[in-house]
Design a protein around this motif. Structure first.
Motif, PDB file in Angstrom:
ATOM      1  N   THR A 511     -37.980 -59.790 -11.680  1.00 51.17           N
ATOM      2  CA  THR A 511     -38.299 -60.718 -12.760  1.00 51.17           C
ATOM      3  C   THR A 511     -39.585 -61.489 -12.478  1.00 51.17           C
ATOM      4  N   ILE A 512     -40.461 -61.541 -13.470  1.00 48.36           N
ATOM      5  CA  ILE A 512     -41.723 -62.275 -13.371  1.00 48.36           C
ATOM      6  C   ILE A 512     -41.616 -63.518 -14.243  1.00 48.36           C
ATOM      7  N   VAL A 513     -41.976 -64.666 -13.691  1.00 46.14           N
ATOM      8  CA  VAL A 513     -41.991 -65.909 -14.451  1.00 46.14           C
ATOM      9  C   VAL A 513     -43.442 -66.323 -14.636  1.00 46.14           C
ATOM     10  N   LEU A 514     -43.907 -66.327 -15.889  1.00 43.41           N
ATOM     11  CA  LEU A 514     -45.283 -66.726 -16.184  1.00 43.41           C
ATOM     12  C   LEU A 514     -45.431 -68.238 -16.096  1.00 43.41           C
ATOM     13  N   SER A 515     -46.674 -68.711 -16.071  1.00 48.62           N
ATOM     14  CA  SER A 515     -46.914 -70.149 -15.907  1.00 48.62           C
ATOM     15  C   SER A 515     -46.427 -70.968 -17.093  1.00 48.62           C
ATOM     16  N   ASN A 516     -46.204 -70.323 -18.252  1.00 53.79           N
ATOM     17  CA  ASN A 516     -45.656 -71.045 -19.407  1.00 53.79           C
ATOM     18  C   ASN A 516     -44.133 -71.046 -19.431  1.00 53.79           C
ATOM     19  N   GLY A 517     -43.509 -70.473 -18.356  1.00 52.14           N
ATOM     20  CA  GLY A 517     -42.053 -70.483 -18.241  1.00 52.14           C
ATOM     21  C   GLY A 517     -41.365 -69.261 -18.805  1.00 52.14           C
ATOM     22  N   GLU A 518     -42.115 -68.360 -19.457  1.00 55.27           N
ATOM     23  CA  GLU A 518     -41.504 -67.156 -20.023  1.00 55.27           C
ATOM     24  C   GLU A 518     -41.096 -66.188 -18.909  1.00 55.27           C
ATOM     25  N   ASN A 519     -39.876 -65.649 -19.025  1.00 51.25           N
ATOM     26  CA  ASN A 519     -39.388 -64.653 -18.075  1.00 51.25           C
ATOM     27  C   ASN A 519     -39.688 -63.251 -18.597  1.00 51.25           C
ATOM     28  N   VAL A 520     -40.190 -62.407 -17.712  1.00 54.56           N
ATOM     29  CA  VAL A 520     -40.522 -61.033 -18.094  1.00 54.56           C
ATOM     30  C   VAL A 520     -39.857 -60.074 -17.118  1.00 54.56           C
ATOM     31  N   GLU A 521     -39.135 -59.108 -17.667  1.00 57.24           N
ATOM     32  CA  GLU A 521     -38.585 -58.035 -16.848  1.00 57.24           C
ATOM     33  C   GLU A 521     -39.570 -56.857 -16.910  1.00 57.24           C
ATOM     34  N   PRO A 522     -40.194 -56.505 -15.791  1.00 54.43           N
ATOM     35  CA  PRO A 522     -41.298 -55.543 -15.832  1.00 54.43           C
ATOM     36  C   PRO A 522     -40.892 -54.087 -15.989  1.00 54.43           C
ATOM     37  N   GLU A 523     -39.628 -53.744 -15.691  1.00 55.91           N
ATOM     38  CA  GLU A 523     -39.263 -52.331 -15.639  1.00 55.91           C
ATOM     39  C   GLU A 523     -39.499 -51.585 -16.945  1.00 55.91           C
ATOM     40  N   HIS A 524     -39.093 -52.204 -18.083  1.00 56.47           N
ATOM     41  CA  HIS A 524     -39.235 -51.475 -19.343  1.00 56.47           C
ATOM     42  C   HIS A 524     -40.704 -51.336 -19.730  1.00 56.47           C
ATOM     43  N   ILE A 525     -41.552 -52.280 -19.297  1.00 53.67           N
ATOM     44  CA  ILE A 525     -42.996 -52.166 -19.536  1.00 53.67           C
ATOM     45  C   ILE A 525     -43.560 -51.028 -18.688  1.00 53.67           C
ATOM     46  N   GLU A 526     -43.136 -50.985 -17.428  1.00 54.24           N
ATOM     47  CA  GLU A 526     -43.620 -49.944 -16.520  1.00 54.24           C
ATOM     48  C   GLU A 526     -43.189 -48.548 -16.978  1.00 54.24           C
ATOM     49  N   LEU A 527     -41.939 -48.459 -17.445  1.00 52.46           N
ATOM     50  CA  LEU A 527     -41.454 -47.159 -17.932  1.00 52.46           C
ATOM     51  C   LEU A 527     -42.273 -46.682 -19.128  1.00 52.46           C
ATOM     52  N   ARG A 528     -42.606 -47.609 -20.024  1.00 53.42           N
ATOM     53  CA  ARG A 528     -43.401 -47.224 -21.195  1.00 53.42           C
ATOM     54  C   ARG A 528     -44.810 -46.800 -20.792  1.00 53.42           C
TER      55      ARG A 528
END
Length: 642
Positions: A511-528
């Motif tokens: 899980t990646i947490v951006l500086s604005n607080g948004e959580n991003v799960e990178p796996e589905h981005i990487e798969l695409r």
């Protein structure tokens, strides 16, 4: 005039009781204020918050709401949000919130997975979205629009109508809402918060009344009914929500603002306290620096002198107060020498700093409202540059650390334990272990180690009254992060410093947490992205950054077939036109807004010259060792974040 509130906070067993007790203690004092126009704010008193919440709760019961049943709240910050929450809590139900930026797929999953029958929506736009998706939301029976200033679509109710119906039931003698509130148990859920999952599907974090009330008891802030808190972070995020609940318990007033009006509201409201995210301070820092650049050369010079003095004066003060960052053991002689030098520096700087603090830095602080005593920054790591800047100009930033799963605060700096570069000490009743990733060995606390395990890097495991009950309807996912002894695996790497503060060092989970607080799960981005023929491997990065980036390993064969002639990856990535081709392919792959949110789009990338190796960047099962990749390619990642 309302009652004069004592300085101590209200203590309650659950959130419904908190609404009732604060109404009794703080009466007609303002609990919330909504911007109507410049210099005009509409207050909502503690008494009105409770009584209107009580009527809404009774109205919800009249609509068939059962105790402990989830109720959706799909809305951003507005006073009707907190009114609907009061109604839900007093009716003994479970607030299940999300912002209006929820995608259709997320909305369908949250509504169906939680089995909610009633949902509040902010405005006609999201109401119509729910109506359009009604065929895929078989269990959703009632939609209620919060914005009473706009006509609701046909088939959608309105908050004011629910409230009016509730008042009628109360006047007719109904006591159901009061009975529900009295029957709440400490282990009942107060909220079911859906956060991103590893497959991109949200998972429901179950938080109880005991969880949130432990935060009220242990996140100690010197607040009272004279304090003003500016509310800008999304209220459906647990950090902002907890801070609003904490403000309520202390009788402070929350002023709802927005990104558009934030600068003006800082000056008008002059908040004494504020919950914030790193991005907010980055923007404010940029505004201050930009203003200094545009100023007259003499003013610009005075600003830089004041800032220089502030940095060195505060650094000396931190050493004298044992608040300097200590990652290694320091022997007594070195401590004495450092303190002696700090005392000399502090003495020499004091008169100069005193003058420039009043003459220059005071006007800079006015840009942050002028009355701001401190702020808690959460939702991501604050950069060292921003951290030192605001502490240097006299605005203490109390950086905190936590997750949705921990209600959220685990640790937070205090004014007497303000160690820059750390998130401060743990809050009371919270236990921590630092665990070696590969072996599972407990590095801290370790009585066998001469330093007790301080200074050793590992994964952070925590235990305490704020830890969630688990993920809703997902025993397997719960077991992967929460063991039978109550230890929660955070997925963050950290260490305990030698002045017993927690320092965050990165992520072990994806899980990646951006500086604005948004959580991003990178796996589905990487798969695409890996569906693009030219990409052999990619890793999405961006922890604590403003936007996402990616490390990309090109597929040499596919690139050759596309006309990029090269003998090696090193030669390939130097070819003209390659980067533009990759940019075009990535942009096309992420062009569907229903699949990727705006903050999930890759904004920059760097090429890698060498394939990943087992034991280095890959595990024996060929899974990415993200922390190792981040360490090895730290310079490339920093280039993208600059």
């Amino acid at each position: 005039m309302g009652k004069s509130a004592p300085q101590s906070r209200v203590q309650a067993a659950n959130l419904a009781e908190l609404y009732r007790l604060t109404a009794e203690r703080f009466d007609t004092l303002p609990a919330f204020a909504t911007r109507q126009r410049d210099l005009s704010w509409v207050p909502l008193s503690f008494e009105d918050l409770y009584q209107r919440g009580r009527a809404i709760g009774e109205g919800l019961i009249g609509l068939g709401l059962s105790a402990r049943e989830p109720v959706g709240v799909f809305s951003d910050n507005r006073v009707e949000w907190i009114l609907s929450d009061a109604g839900i809590q007093l009716a003994g139900a479970v607030n299940t919130p999300r912002g209006v930026d929820v995608t259709d797929s997320e909305l369908i999953h949250i509504v169906n997975h939680s089995e909610m029958k009633i949902a509040f929506v902010e405005n006609p736009k999201i109401a119509r979205r729910c109506l359009d998706l009604k065929g895929q939301l078989p269990g959703l029976e009632t939609i209620i629009q919060l914005d009473t200033g706009k006509e609701a679509p046909q088939g959608v109710g309105r908050l004011d109508a629910v409230e009016a119906a509730g008042y009628e039931r109360l006047q007719a003698g109904s006591t159901e809402v009061d009975e529900r509130a009295a029957g709440i148990r400490s282990d009942d859920l107060f909220s079911l918060i859906y956060t991103s999952g590893t497959t991109g599907k949200p998972k429901g974090v179950m938080l109880s009344h005991a969880n949130i009330m432990s935060q009220v008891d242990h996140v100690t802030l010197d607040l009272s009914c004279t304090d003003r808190a500016l509310s800008i972070l999304p209220v459906w995020h647990i950090f902002e929500r907890m801070m609003e609940i904490l403000s309520i318990s202390n009788g402070a007033c929350n002023y709802y603002t927005s990104a558009r009006h934030f600068g003006d509201d800082l000056k008008q409201v002059e908040p004494t306290f504020m919950a914030s995210a790193p991005r907010l301070w980055e923007n404010l820092h940029q505004r201050i620096i930009s203003g200094a650049r545009k100023a007259h050369p003499i003013r610009r010079t005075l600003f830089h002198i004041a800032l220089f003095l502030g940095v060195h004066y505060r650094d000396a003060l931190f050493v004298l107060r044992d608040q300097d960052l200590r990652l290694q053991r320091v022997n007594p002689v070195e401590v004495f020498l450092r303190k002696s030098w700090a005392a000399l520096k502090w003495t020499l700087l004091l008169p100069w700093y005193g003058f420039f603090n009043v003459a220059v830095l005071e006007s800079v602080r006015q840009k942050a409202g002028g009355s701001l005593r401190a702020t808690i920054s959460g939702g991501g790591a604050l950069s060292a540059k921003i951290d030192h800047f605001f502490n240097a100009i006299g605005i203490p930033v109390l950086e905190g650390y936590g997750l949705t799963e921990t209600s959220p605060v685990l640790a937070v700096r205090r004014l007497d334990r303000l160690v820059c570069g750390t998130v401060g000490p743990l809050i009371p009743e919270t236990e921590i272990r630092i665990v070696e990733l590969e072996t599972g060995e407990v590095l801290y606390p370790n009585p066998q180690d001469s330093n007790g395990g301080r200074g050793l890097k590992g994964e952070i495991h925590v235990r305490g009254p704020q830890i969630m009950h688990g993920y809703y309807k997902d025993a397997e996912m719960t077991a992967s992060v929460l063991d039978e002894a109550g230890w929660f695996r955070t997925g963050d790497l950290g260490m305990i410093t030698f002045n017993d503060a927690l320092k965050i060092l990165g992520r072990s989970k994806s899980t990646i947490v951006l500086s604005n607080g948004e959580n991003v799960e990178p796996e589905h981005i990487e798969l695409r992205l890996k569906l693009i023929p030219f990409i052999a491997e990619c890793v999405v990065v961006g922890q604590d950054a403003k936007q996402l980036g990616a490390l990309i390993l090109p597929d040499l064969t596919a690139c050759r077939e596309a006309g990029f002639e090269a003998d090696s990856l090193a030669d390939l990535i130097r070819l003209s036109g390659l980067r533009e081709r990759f940019q075009s392919e990535i942009r096309s792959a992420q062009s569907n807004p229903s699949e990727f949110k705006r903050f999930e789009v890759i904004q920059d990338f760097r090429f890698l010259e060498e394939p990943f190796e087992v034991g280095v960047e890959l595990t024996n099962l060929f899974k990415l060792k993200r922390h190792a990749i981040h360490e090895r390619y730290a310079s490339l990642i920093q280039e993208m974040e600059a």
